[in-house]
Motif scaffolding. Structure first.
Motif, PDB file in Angstrom:
ATOM      1  N   GLY A  12       8.697  21.986 -34.601  1.00  0.00           N
ATOM      2  CA  GLY A  12       9.939  21.386 -35.085  1.00  0.00           C
ATOM      3  C   GLY A  12      11.174  22.133 -34.612  1.00  0.00           C
ATOM      4  N   SER A  15      11.913  26.141 -34.885  1.00  0.00           N
ATOM      5  CA  SER A  15      10.643  26.790 -35.253  1.00  0.00           C
ATOM      6  C   SER A  15      10.403  28.084 -34.477  1.00  0.00           C
ATOM      7  CB  SER A  15       9.472  25.827 -35.008  1.00  0.00           C
ATOM      8  OG  SER A  15       9.468  25.393 -33.667  1.00  0.00           O
ATOM      9  N   GLY A  16      11.124  28.285 -33.366  1.00  0.00           N
ATOM     10  CA  GLY A  16      10.931  29.509 -32.585  1.00  0.00           C
ATOM     11  C   GLY A  16      10.217  29.267 -31.273  1.00  0.00           C
ATOM     12  N   ASP A  38      14.393  19.154 -23.605  1.00  0.00           N
ATOM     13  CA  ASP A  38      15.820  18.810 -23.755  1.00  0.00           C
ATOM     14  C   ASP A  38      16.484  18.444 -22.420  1.00  0.00           C
ATOM     15  OD1 ASP A  38      15.421  19.673 -26.344  1.00  0.00           O
ATOM     16  OD2 ASP A  38      16.353  21.625 -26.012  1.00  0.00           O
ATOM     17  N   TYR A  41      16.751  14.567 -21.829  1.00  0.00           N
ATOM     18  CA  TYR A  41      17.380  13.554 -22.681  1.00  0.00           C
ATOM     19  C   TYR A  41      17.947  12.467 -21.786  1.00  0.00           C
ATOM     20  CZ  TYR A  41      17.030  15.569 -27.314  1.00  0.00           C
ATOM     21  OH  TYR A  41      16.547  16.002 -28.511  1.00  0.00           O
ATOM     22  N   PHE A  88      24.544  19.792 -24.798  1.00  0.00           N
ATOM     23  CA  PHE A  88      24.500  19.490 -26.227  1.00  0.00           C
ATOM     24  C   PHE A  88      25.910  19.339 -26.788  1.00  0.00           C
ATOM     25  CE2 PHE A  88      20.389  21.528 -25.624  1.00  0.00           C
ATOM     26  CZ  PHE A  88      19.561  20.696 -26.345  1.00  0.00           C
ATOM     27  N   GLU A 109       8.432  23.341 -23.136  1.00  0.00           N
ATOM     28  CA  GLU A 109       8.803  23.579 -24.531  1.00  0.00           C
ATOM     29  C   GLU A 109       9.590  22.387 -25.057  1.00  0.00           C
ATOM     30  OE1 GLU A 109      11.945  24.123 -27.011  1.00  0.00           O
ATOM     31  OE2 GLU A 109      12.537  24.901 -25.072  1.00  0.00           O
ATOM     32  N   ARG A 148      26.319  24.927 -30.244  1.00  0.00           N
ATOM     33  CA  ARG A 148      26.322  23.524 -29.829  1.00  0.00           C
ATOM     34  C   ARG A 148      27.565  22.774 -30.312  1.00  0.00           C
ATOM     35  NH1 ARG A 148      19.837  21.789 -30.105  1.00  0.00           N
ATOM     36  NH2 ARG A 148      19.124  23.353 -28.627  1.00  0.00           N
ATOM     37  N   GLN A 158      23.172  14.982 -39.812  1.00  0.00           N
ATOM     38  CA  GLN A 158      22.195  14.674 -38.763  1.00  0.00           C
ATOM     39  C   GLN A 158      20.791  15.058 -39.224  1.00  0.00           C
ATOM     40  OE1 GLN A 158      22.567  16.989 -35.183  1.00  0.00           O
ATOM     41  NE2 GLN A 158      21.232  15.645 -33.983  1.00  0.00           N
TER      42      GLN A 158
HETATM   43  N1  CTP Z   1      19.935  17.496 -30.297  1.00  0.00           N
HETATM   44  C1  CTP Z   1      21.236  17.379 -30.767  1.00  0.00           C
HETATM   45  N2  CTP Z   1      22.192  16.797 -29.996  1.00  0.00           N
HETATM   46  C2  CTP Z   1      21.901  16.309 -28.766  1.00  0.00           C
HETATM   47  C3  CTP Z   1      20.569  16.416 -28.271  1.00  0.00           C
HETATM   48  C4  CTP Z   1      19.614  17.011 -29.072  1.00  0.00           C
HETATM   49  O1  CTP Z   1      21.526  17.820 -31.879  1.00  0.00           O
HETATM   50  N3  CTP Z   1      22.847  15.759 -28.056  1.00  0.00           N
HETATM   51  C5  CTP Z   1      18.919  18.120 -31.151  1.00  0.00           C
HETATM   52  C6  CTP Z   1      17.868  17.123 -31.626  1.00  0.00           C
HETATM   53  O2  CTP Z   1      18.291  16.631 -32.862  1.00  0.00           O
HETATM   54  C7  CTP Z   1      16.579  17.962 -31.697  1.00  0.00           C
HETATM   55  C8  CTP Z   1      16.972  19.324 -31.150  1.00  0.00           C
HETATM   56  O3  CTP Z   1      18.197  19.108 -30.442  1.00  0.00           O
HETATM   57  O4  CTP Z   1      16.127  18.088 -33.045  1.00  0.00           O
HETATM   58  C9  CTP Z   1      15.920  19.883 -30.181  1.00  0.00           C
HETATM   59  O5  CTP Z   1      16.175  21.237 -29.904  1.00  0.00           O
HETATM   60  P1  CTP Z   1      15.424  22.391 -30.782  1.00  0.00           P
HETATM   61  O6  CTP Z   1      13.970  22.129 -30.794  1.00  0.00           O
HETATM   62  O7  CTP Z   1      16.110  22.521 -32.086  1.00  0.00           O
HETATM   63  O8  CTP Z   1      15.781  23.711 -29.954  1.00  0.00           O
HETATM   64  P2  CTP Z   1      14.871  24.633 -29.023  1.00  0.00           P
HETATM   65  O9  CTP Z   1      15.744  25.796 -28.606  1.00  0.00           O
HETATM   66  O10 CTP Z   1      14.291  23.783 -27.942  1.00  0.00           O
HETATM   67  O11 CTP Z   1      13.672  25.124 -29.950  1.00  0.00           O
HETATM   68  P3  CTP Z   1      13.542  26.319 -31.034  1.00  0.00           P
HETATM   69  O12 CTP Z   1      14.703  26.153 -31.979  1.00  0.00           O
HETATM   70  O13 CTP Z   1      12.212  26.073 -31.677  1.00  0.00           O
HETATM   71  O14 CTP Z   1      13.591  27.604 -30.248  1.00  0.00           O
END
Ligand code: CTP
Length: 206
Positions: A12, A15-16, A38, A41, A88, A109, A148, A158
């Motif tokens: 999720g 989550s890391g 990502d 997208y 982002f 990832e 972001r 969101q």
């Molecule tokens: N997202 C967003 N805005 C966008 C595109 C994506 O807010 N324009 C968000 C989506 O809602 C999604 C998240 O980006 O939930 C995916 O990235 P995330 O898994 O949170 O970050 P990572 O760095 O890939 O993973 P982690 O936090 O586990 O290290």
């Protein structure tokens, strides 16, 4: 023909996943190409910013999975790719692309990389990084504000409107495809060293 080893890291938001991916990169002295879901997208650049920021970024249809599958296949065959770049802050795909070199270990990832069978089939090891929802939300709130360009209200709205329901509908159910589930990802020393040893074993057998 020789193929690169592909490690999938799902889990999720917050989550890391990134921490674990960076940990693997260090362990293999940069013989790792990191590909984030990502990057893929879909481009909604034809919509105005105010519309783009309201999109559901946590549904599988938000990603250009066809392109991602194609590019992972190329990397696996030791061919370089020109991957898309996503902002982002702008909620948009940028005009430029970045060349990624093929390496012996490819780490993929992303929240939904286990959801599509074509992606799953390309992975040698599937890792799901697990963390409680409140911890993940707290991390996301801090990151989205600092990195972001978001504010508290937008992150909370969101999360409640799309991130949480999509997590429950698509991310959590995809955990069943994992070979291993790691609590706290890159911070879990025991799990990290076991994973690194396993990857070394696959590499030396090839
Ligand atoms: N997202 C967003 N805005 C966008 C595109 C994506 O807010 N324009 C968000 C989506 O809602 C999604 C998240 O980006 O939930 C995916 O990235 P995330 O898994 O949170 O970050 P990572 O760095 O890939 O993973 P982690 O936090 O586990 O290290």
């Amino acid at each position: 023909m020789d193929k690169a080893v592909v490690i999938g890291i799902a889990g999720g938001t917050g989550s890391g996943k990134t921490t674990l991916a960076v940990r693997l990169k260090k362990a293999f002295e940069n013989d790792v190409t990191l590909i984030c879901q990502d990057y893929y997208y879909k481009s909604f650049n034809h919509l105005p910013f105010e519309e783009r920021k309201k999109l559901n970024f946590d549904h599988p249809n938000s990603f250009d999975t066809d392109l991602m599958v194609e590019q992972i296949k190329d990397l696996k065959d030791f061919k370089p790719i020109h991957r898309p770049v996503y902002s982002f802050i702008e909620h948009a795909r940028l005009a430029e692309t970045i060349r990624e070199e093929p390496r012996h270990v490819i780490v993929i990832e992303g929240i939904l990389i286990f959801q599509d069978p074509r992606l799953r089939e390309l992975m040698d090891i599937k890792v799901f990084v697990d963390a409680d929802a409140d911890i993940r939300f707290a991390r996301r709130l801090i990151r989205d504000i600092h990195e972001r360009g978001r504010d508290i209200d937008s992150v909370i709205n969101q999360y409640l409107n799309t991130v949480k329901p999509m997590h429950e509908a698509f991310v959590e159910p995809s955990k069943k495809y994992a070979d291993i589930i790691i609590p706290e990802g890159g911070f879990n020393e025991v799990a990290c060293s076991m994973l690194i040893e396993k990857i070394k074993g696959i590499l030396s057998a090839r």
